[in-house]
Design a protein around this motif. Structure first.
Motif, mmCIF file in Angstrom:
data_model
loop_
_atom_site.group_PDB
_atom_site.id
_atom_site.type_symbol
_atom_site.label_atom_id
_atom_site.label_comp_id
_atom_site.label_asym_id
_atom_site.label_seq_id
_atom_site.Cartn_x
_atom_site.Cartn_y
_atom_site.Cartn_z
ATOM 1 N N ALA A 66 0.815 -1.211 0.000
ATOM 2 C CA ALA A 66 0.000 0.000 0.000
ATOM 3 C C ALA A 66 0.851 1.264 0.000
ATOM 4 C CB ALA A 66 -0.927 -0.003 1.203
ATOM 5 N N THR A 67 2.117 1.160 0.388
ATOM 6 C CA THR A 67 2.986 2.341 0.441
ATOM 7 C C THR A 67 3.786 2.554 -0.834
ATOM 8 O OG1 THR A 67 4.741 1.048 1.482
ATOM 9 C CG2 THR A 67 3.191 2.178 2.941
ATOM 10 N N PRO A 72 7.527 4.222 -10.715
ATOM 11 C CA PRO A 72 6.472 4.341 -11.722
ATOM 12 C C PRO A 72 5.115 3.883 -11.242
ATOM 13 C CG PRO A 72 7.634 2.310 -12.083
ATOM 14 C CD PRO A 72 8.279 2.984 -10.883
ATOM 15 N N PHE A 73 4.897 3.777 -9.939
ATOM 16 C CA PHE A 73 3.631 3.263 -9.407
ATOM 17 C C PHE A 73 2.674 4.369 -8.996
ATOM 18 C CE2 PHE A 73 7.027 0.253 -8.172
ATOM 19 C CZ PHE A 73 6.737 -0.692 -9.125
ATOM 20 N N ASN A 74 3.036 5.617 -9.236
ATOM 21 C CA ASN A 74 2.171 6.734 -8.882
ATOM 22 C C ASN A 74 1.070 6.898 -9.925
ATOM 23 O OD1 ASN A 74 4.173 7.498 -10.751
ATOM 24 N ND2 ASN A 74 3.744 9.643 -10.375
ATOM 25 N N PRO A 75 0.036 7.658 -9.587
ATOM 26 C CA PRO A 75 -0.991 7.949 -10.595
ATOM 27 C C PRO A 75 -0.363 8.690 -11.776
ATOM 28 C CG PRO A 75 -1.752 8.559 -8.418
ATOM 29 C CD PRO A 75 -0.299 8.208 -8.282
ATOM 30 N N LEU A 76 -0.977 8.603 -12.924
ATOM 31 C CA LEU A 76 -0.431 9.225 -14.134
ATOM 32 C C LEU A 76 -0.381 10.739 -14.003
ATOM 33 C CD1 LEU A 76 -2.244 7.173 -16.886
ATOM 34 C CD2 LEU A 76 0.098 6.930 -16.106
ATOM 35 N N ASN A 77 0.680 11.316 -14.507
ATOM 36 C CA ASN A 77 0.813 12.767 -14.584
ATOM 37 C C ASN A 77 0.847 13.147 -16.058
ATOM 38 O OD1 ASN A 77 1.118 13.107 -11.756
ATOM 39 N ND2 ASN A 77 3.228 12.430 -11.939
ATOM 40 N N TYR A 78 -0.212 13.778 -16.532
ATOM 41 C CA TYR A 78 -0.290 14.152 -17.935
ATOM 42 C C TYR A 78 0.368 15.511 -18.144
ATOM 43 C CZ TYR A 78 -3.560 10.329 -18.472
ATOM 44 O OH TYR A 78 -4.140 9.092 -18.496
ATOM 45 N N LYS A 79 1.038 15.680 -19.249
ATOM 46 C CA LYS A 79 1.680 16.944 -19.602
ATOM 47 C C LYS A 79 0.609 17.944 -20.028
ATOM 48 C CE LYS A 79 5.965 15.002 -20.089
ATOM 49 N NZ LYS A 79 6.583 14.818 -18.820
#
Length: 105
Positions: A66-67, A72-79
């Motif tokens: 959970a931590t 690369p396991f974070n939510p997507l960051n769109y440009k």
């Protein structure tokens, strides 16, 4: 007569409610991920390439805790541009580099 009508429904409900209590014995603790299919779907707008994978994991977490929230396991960051609009490859700034899978998604 009434019991006979509902006995099949009762059996299916009981089977459904107990079928996923614990994973089967042969499920691995280490996730196993396999390629399944690739499908190209042409449309009148943007086309789609659908990639499917199959996986087996006893815990259902694909090996993450959970931590695990760092890349690369974070939510997507769109440009986005200065106005907040999404930057895609088709409307990228003129000074942008050529396409590569790291800078553009």
């Amino acid at each position: 007569m009434r019991f006979k009508n509902y006995s099949g429904l009762l059996f299916v409900t009981a089977l459904y409610s107990t079928s996923c209590i614990s994973p089967p014995e042969n499920f691995p603790s280490v996730p196993r991920i396999e390629f399944s299919t690739v499908e190209f779907v042409p449309t009148s707008g943007q086309d789609s390439l659908i990639i499917s994978v199959d996986f087996k994991d006893a815990e259902g977490d694909l090996g993450l805790s959970a931590t695990d929230v760092n890349p690369p396991f974070n939510p997507l960051n769109y440009k986005r541009d200065n106005l907040g609009n999404l930057i895609t490859y088709s409307n990228r700034p003129s000074e942008a580099p050529n396409y590569n899978p790291i800078d553009w998604s």
